[in-house]
Scaffold this active site. Structure first.
Site, mmCIF file in Angstrom:
data_model
loop_
_atom_site.group_PDB
_atom_site.id
_atom_site.type_symbol
_atom_site.label_atom_id
_atom_site.label_comp_id
_atom_site.label_asym_id
_atom_site.label_seq_id
_atom_site.Cartn_x
_atom_site.Cartn_y
_atom_site.Cartn_z
ATOM 1 C CE LYS A 231 -4.473 -1.649 2.057
ATOM 2 N NZ LYS A 231 -5.021 -1.495 3.165
ATOM 3 N NE ARG A 265 -8.227 -8.599 1.913
ATOM 4 C CZ ARG A 265 -7.679 -7.432 0.586
ATOM 5 N NH1 ARG A 265 -6.683 -6.501 0.656
ATOM 6 N NH2 ARG A 265 -8.318 -7.952 -0.651
#
Length: 285
Positions: A231, A265
């Site tokens: 991210k 995740r």
């Protein structure tokens, strides 16, 4: 007399005859069947490609496969529920048939998709909206009685990164979780996994405050998911991009594990597994 950590009963959730046990950190492998996800959009051209990737992630150590058919990156174009389901259903059906013993999570904020996914064999519902984006979601997951990832988001995928603001990001998210846990409890539902929602309506500083204080959510009594993989919170600090952010992902996953995360995740399962093995060995030294 204090209770030893080894004597604390781990959290267990049943899901369609399978059991998910949080006695050690678990890995959720990401499978985005979307053309526009921020990292792996357009990765798959056929269902066979999807199945090959799922098989590889399972071999590498994924405990859960998380399949998503609608991108929720910042400013993503919103699909209709019909478009999302058309993209999802064949892949979900084939994954379920090919890997009957694997836990399958479906990444959706729509109650209708959650219900259809359960009918096609999904074991877990992963809701980035945390019930905010579909007023029917809580009632639906309570009816389905499947484990539910309750994620925090400020705004929507289209608006979430337009000047997100908090007075105290940790306390506000914790209070939001407490409210929603109470709403779900009124529906006799407690199979909750908490996700603070890194990157979903947070500034760079907010994300690192959450990472540093993620253990503050532990006393709510539910497992904590960390979804940091590749991210912008990595790339903005060290100048990488989603393609080159694997090392940064591993560093932050390690910090998350040390601070109490129980489910990672990730796009990259092998590296997440190594991070878990090393941090568990370190904690037990």
């Amino acid at each position: 007399m204090s209770t030893k950590i080894s004597e604390i009963k781990p959290i267990e959730y049943s899901c369609k005859g399978k059991i998910i046990t949080f006695n050690a950190p678990l890995i959720m492998g990401i499978v985005n069947i979307t053309p526009d996800s921020f990292y792996d959009g357009g990765k798959y051209s056929t269902v066979k490609d999807v199945l090959n990737d799922v098989e590889e992630k399972i071999k590498q150590g994924a405990h859960i496969i998380d399949i998503g058919a609608a991108s929720t990156r910042p400013n993503a174009i919103e699909l209709s529920d019909t478009e999302e389901w058309e993209r999802l259903k064949e892949n979900l059906n084939e994954i379920r048939k090919t890997f009957p013993n694997t836990l399958i999570s479906v990444d959706t904020y729509r109650a209708s998709i959650a219900k259809q996914s359960a009918e096609y064999g999904a074991d877990i519902i992963n809701d980035i909206g945390g019930g905010n984006l579909d007023k029917n979601m809580f009632a639906t997951v309570a009816e389905l009685d499947l484990p539910y990832v309750l994620m925090h988001i400020q705004g929507t995928p289209q608006t979430m990164q337009i000047n997100p603001h908090y007075q105290n990001v940790l306390q506000e998210i914790k209070s939001n979780f407490e409210l929603k846990i109470e709403l779900l409890a009124k529906l006799n539902f407690k199979k909750i996994i908490l996700d603070p929602g890194f990157g979903f309506g947070k500034t760079l500083e907010n994300n690192y405050t959450l990472l540093k204080g993620i253990d503050q959510f532990s006393n709510l009594g539910f497992p904590i998911l960390a979804g940091i993989s590749r991210k912008a919170m990595i790339n903005k600090v060290i100048g990488t991009n989603p393609v080159t952010a694997l090392n940064g992902t591993t560093v932050l996953n390690t910090i998350a594990l040390l601070n109490g995360a129980q489910l990672l995740r990730v796009h990259d399962v092998s590296e997440a597994k190594q991070a878990i093995e090393l941090t568990e060995f370190y904690k037990n030294a």
